[in-house]
Motif scaffolding. Structure first.
Motif, PDB file in Angstrom:
ATOM      1  N   THR A   1       0.875   6.441  -6.742  1.00 24.69           N
ATOM      2  CA  THR A   1       0.018   7.243  -7.562  1.00 24.69           C
ATOM      3  C   THR A   1       0.361   8.734  -6.657  1.00 24.69           C
ATOM      4  O   THR A   1       0.484   9.930  -8.344  1.00 24.69           O
ATOM      5  CB  THR A   1      -1.060   6.345  -6.037  1.00 24.69           C
TER       6      THR A   1
ATOM      7  N   PHE B   1       1.748   1.640  -3.787  1.00 25.22           N
ATOM      8  CA  PHE B   1       1.226   2.199  -4.537  1.00 25.22           C
ATOM      9  C   PHE B   1       0.437   3.762  -4.437  1.00 25.22           C
ATOM     10  O   PHE B   1       0.107   4.217  -4.938  1.00 25.22           O
ATOM     11  CB  PHE B   1      -0.071   1.123  -3.819  1.00 25.22           C
ATOM     12  N   GLU B   2       0.229   4.649  -2.766  1.00 19.78           N
ATOM     13  CA  GLU B   2       0.301   5.549  -2.452  1.00 19.78           C
ATOM     14  C   GLU B   2       1.642   6.236  -2.555  1.00 19.78           C
ATOM     15  O   GLU B   2       1.053   7.551  -3.227  1.00 19.78           O
ATOM     16  CB  GLU B   2       0.168   5.603  -1.189  1.00 19.78           C
TER      17      GLU B   2
ATOM     18  N   GLN C   1       0.555  -0.985  -0.215  1.00 18.10           N
ATOM     19  CA  GLN C   1      -0.026  -0.165   0.287  1.00 18.10           C
ATOM     20  C   GLN C   1       1.138   1.873  -0.063  1.00 18.10           C
ATOM     21  O   GLN C   1       0.600   2.317  -1.019  1.00 18.10           O
ATOM     22  CB  GLN C   1      -0.930   0.420   1.499  1.00 18.10           C
TER      23      GLN C   1
ATOM     24  N   ARG D   1      -8.077  -1.119   7.930  1.00 14.12           N
ATOM     25  CA  ARG D   1      -7.669   0.377   9.116  1.00 14.12           C
ATOM     26  C   ARG D   1      -6.833   1.042   8.800  1.00 14.12           C
ATOM     27  O   ARG D   1      -5.938   1.376   9.076  1.00 14.12           O
ATOM     28  CB  ARG D   1      -9.349   0.693   9.734  1.00 14.12           C
TER      29      ARG D   1
ATOM     30  N   ARG E   1     -13.338   2.639   2.434  1.00 12.09           N
ATOM     31  CA  ARG E   1     -13.840   1.131   3.392  1.00 12.09           C
ATOM     32  C   ARG E   1     -13.465   0.511   2.208  1.00 12.09           C
ATOM     33  O   ARG E   1     -13.979  -0.891   3.039  1.00 12.09           O
ATOM     34  CB  ARG E   1     -15.741   1.555   2.856  1.00 12.09           C
ATOM     35  N   LEU E   2     -13.643   0.209   1.365  1.00  7.63           N
ATOM     36  CA  LEU E   2     -12.849  -1.113   0.680  1.00  7.63           C
ATOM     37  C   LEU E   2     -11.814  -1.477   0.874  1.00  7.63           C
ATOM     38  O   LEU E   2     -11.630  -2.417   1.143  1.00  7.63           O
ATOM     39  CB  LEU E   2     -13.100  -0.382  -0.603  1.00  7.63           C
ATOM     40  N   LEU E   3     -10.955  -0.450   1.354  1.00  6.61           N
ATOM     41  CA  LEU E   3      -8.839  -0.812   1.315  1.00  6.61           C
ATOM     42  C   LEU E   3      -9.709  -1.601   3.658  1.00  6.61           C
ATOM     43  O   LEU E   3      -8.920  -2.132   3.329  1.00  6.61           O
ATOM     44  CB  LEU E   3      -8.583   0.202   1.610  1.00  6.61           C
TER      45      LEU E   3
ATOM     46  N   ASP F   1     -10.562  10.034  -1.715  1.00  6.02           N
ATOM     47  CA  ASP F   1     -10.430   8.639  -1.154  1.00  6.02           C
ATOM     48  C   ASP F   1     -11.978   8.040  -0.107  1.00  6.02           C
ATOM     49  O   ASP F   1     -12.292   7.416  -0.623  1.00  6.02           O
ATOM     50  CB  ASP F   1      -9.461   8.049  -0.513  1.00  6.02           C
TER      51      ASP F   1
ATOM     52  N   ARG G   1     -14.010  10.405   0.421  1.00  3.01           N
ATOM     53  CA  ARG G   1     -15.451  10.518  -0.841  1.00  3.01           C
ATOM     54  C   ARG G   1     -16.255   9.368  -2.124  1.00  3.01           C
ATOM     55  O   ARG G   1     -17.397   8.577  -1.774  1.00  3.01           O
ATOM     56  CB  ARG G   1     -15.908  11.717  -1.937  1.00  3.01           C
ATOM     57  N   TYR G   2     -15.531   8.496  -2.335  1.00  2.00           N
ATOM     58  CA  TYR G   2     -15.403   7.909  -3.166  1.00  2.00           C
ATOM     59  C   TYR G   2     -15.006   6.466  -2.602  1.00  2.00           C
ATOM     60  O   TYR G   2     -14.972   5.285  -3.795  1.00  2.00           O
ATOM     61  CB  TYR G   2     -14.444   7.707  -4.362  1.00  2.00           C
ATOM     62  N   GLY G   3     -15.066   6.047  -1.114  1.00  2.00           N
ATOM     63  CA  GLY G   3     -15.502   5.071  -1.199  1.00  2.00           C
ATOM     64  C   GLY G   3     -14.420   4.137  -0.498  1.00  2.00           C
ATOM     65  O   GLY G   3     -14.207   2.666  -0.633  1.00  2.00           O
ATOM     66  N   VAL G   4     -13.165   4.723  -0.853  1.00  2.00           N
ATOM     67  CA  VAL G   4     -11.686   3.304  -1.039  1.00  2.00           C
ATOM     68  C   VAL G   4     -11.416   3.684   0.505  1.00  2.00           C
ATOM     69  O   VAL G   4     -10.897   2.586   0.920  1.00  2.00           O
ATOM     70  CB  VAL G   4     -10.324   5.174  -1.630  1.00  2.00           C
TER      71      VAL G   4
END
Lengths: 257, 235
Positions: free
Chosen positions: A30, A26-27, A23, A109, A100-102, A93, A95-98
């Motif tokens: 990005t 990835f971050e 992660q 978390r 929650r998904l992660l 992240d 706002r777009y539910g990212v």
């Protein structure tokens, strides 16, 4: 209906360290692919440093100009990455539910928070190398014995600003986070004792800036790199901000919009 | 027959609103369970409780025998999730994201195969921000299946898809089921429930108003008829 359950393999998640490092990569990746972020994290601070080195104003106070400019620009870079960049990316992240998904992925978390912190530190390391290297090329003479003090101030400052970023990102709408994080960045840059040291500010404003995390970070980095000392009061100011922001953020942070 | 998901007498309130009042259903391995119901019936709240995103006020919830609230990484690795709002980071490209999510698992699914099956290759060079709704939908489904889950929660997996893409998704859901996975699908589509589901759960106002196989539930009538009579009667 009679299908046997699949044999549950114990431990199908990748090891914790691998998940967190994945992660973090990835971050960081990005961020480095994002032109705007790269501009704010590296290009603008580098331009600010060159601009300060080439000009006579604003006044940075007594001493060699480049020695005063580099720690200020480093403080600005920390604020850009740990506060503005982190607040905006976490706000969107969320706002777009990212988040929650992660959060329901094997990363979880806790893993996500650690990875975000590591990504911030990775970017800051990159910023320090670029800005420090540029500074040295422009004639910066830091007190190397202040390196430990500077790193400590930088780490505690990062903690305080990430805490403040999460406080914003976890409570406001993404657009609100975007507007406020940028506004605060500009205010701190102009009035917060970051690049222009507090000695060059009106007395009233200077006292306020001493208690702001921005002023404390700027003062602490200047003290470390110019005099090679650990500035205790700025360190305490940052610890207080870090503690308050962490407590508030952990109580108010909402993972979903 | 083992239960992959057990939802028993679940209740959940948000302030003055009661979202769940005694929600009870089960889902089994090797079956597709479709949860049908009007907006606000408690479908998404139940699924979010089962994913560990929300904590129910009371009742019993077991996913693979575990309470999903704060369940560990190995549990989460066995559960695939497709959120209604996607949950995909905007600034990245689909294949990079899927490979990244696969890295959270010891033995993930074949990312290239998933990409091929869902036609993601056609837009793999586009950042997620610029994908159409249907394209995002397919990436989100791939994200749910990338860990080869034992339970998959798919919140409206075919909403907004064109008929071809929908058939592909249905085929993939059936294959996932045939591998032994318990697939739980929420939907507003009678056609989807009829074609796909081994078990149908109809919910209204926070509780179950009917469940069973399509034949059990409908007898001589159409699913649509049964649905409207069940959700109107209790409304």
């Amino acid at each position: 209906m009679n299908t046997a359950p699949p044999a549950a393999p114990a431990g199908t998640a990748a090891p914790t360290v691998n998940r967190i490092l994945a992660q973090t990569r990835f971050e960081t990746g990005t961020l480095l692919r994002n032109g705007e972020q790269l501009l704010v994290a590296l290009i603008l601070p580098a331009m600010a440093l060159v601009g300060l080195a080439m000009s006579q104003s604003p006044s940075l106070g007594p001493g060699r100009r480049i020695d005063l400019a580099v720690p200020g620009v480093l403080a600005l870079a920390v604020i850009s990455t740990a506060f503005t960049g982190q607040a905006i990316s976490t706000g969107f992240d969320r706002r777009y539910g990212v988040l929650r998904l992660l959060g329901v992925s094997p990363l979880g978390r806790g893993g996500l928070l650690i990875a975000k912190a590591l990504a911030v530190l990775t970017i800051e390391l990159l910023q320090s190398v670029v800005i420090g290297g540029l500074g040295l090329a422009l004639g910066w003479h830091p007190q190397w014995m202040g390196l430990f003090a500077g790193v400590l101030i930088g780490l505690v400052g990062t903690w305080a600003f990430v805490g403040l970023a999460l406080l914003l990102a976890g409570t406001l709408r993404a657009e609100g986070v975007l507007a406020l994080a940028n506004l605060i960045w500009i205010l701190l840059l102009g009035l917060g004792g970051v690049i222009v040291p507090r000695t060059e500010m009106p007395a009233g404003l200077s006292h306020v800036a001493a208690l702001l995390p921005s002023g404390a970070l700027g003062d602490g980095l200047r003290e470390a790199s110019i005099h090679g000392r650990l500035a205790v009061i700025p360190l305490l100011v940052l610890v207080v901000w870090g503690t308050v922001a962490t407590v508030l953020a952990s109580r108010t942070f909402r993972w979903s919009d | 027959m083992t239960e992959a998901v057990t939802v028993r007498e679940l209740t959940k309130r948000f302030g003055a609103t009661t979202a769940l009042q005694g929600m009870t259903w089960t889902a089994h391995h090797g079956q597709v369970t479709a949860v049908l119901g009007p907006n606000g019936a408690g479908k998404t709240t139940t699924i979010e409780c089962a994913e560990g995103l929300q904590r129910p006020d009371s009742g019993e919830l077991r996913v693979l025998g575990v309470d999903p609230w704060r369940a560990g990484a190995d549990h989460r690795a066995c559960v695939g999730v497709m959120l209604q709002d996607g949950g995909l980071p905007n600034a990245t490209k689909p294949v990079r994201l899927l490979r990244h999510l696969a890295a959270f698992h010891q033995s993930p699914a074949d990312v290239d195969a998933l990409v091929g099956r869902l036609g993601i290759g056609a837009f793999s060079g586009t950042t997620i921000r610029r994908l159409s709704g249907g394209q995002k939908q397919r990436v989100a489904l791939a994200a749910a299946l990338v860990g080869s889950p034992e339970v998959a929660f798919l919140d409206e997996p075919t909403a907004g898809l064109d008929p071809h893409a929908r058939l592909e998704v249905w085929d993939l859901v059936r294959e996932t089921r045939d591998s032994g996975c318990a697939v739980i699908v929420t939907t507003h589509s009678f056609e989807e429930a009829q074609r796909l589901a081994d078990h149908i759960v109809i919910v209204n106002r926070g509780r179950v108003v009917g469940q069973g196989s399509l034949a059990d539930l409908t007898g001589e009538r159409s699913l649509e008829d049964v649905y409207f009579s069940l959700t109107r009667e209790s409304a």
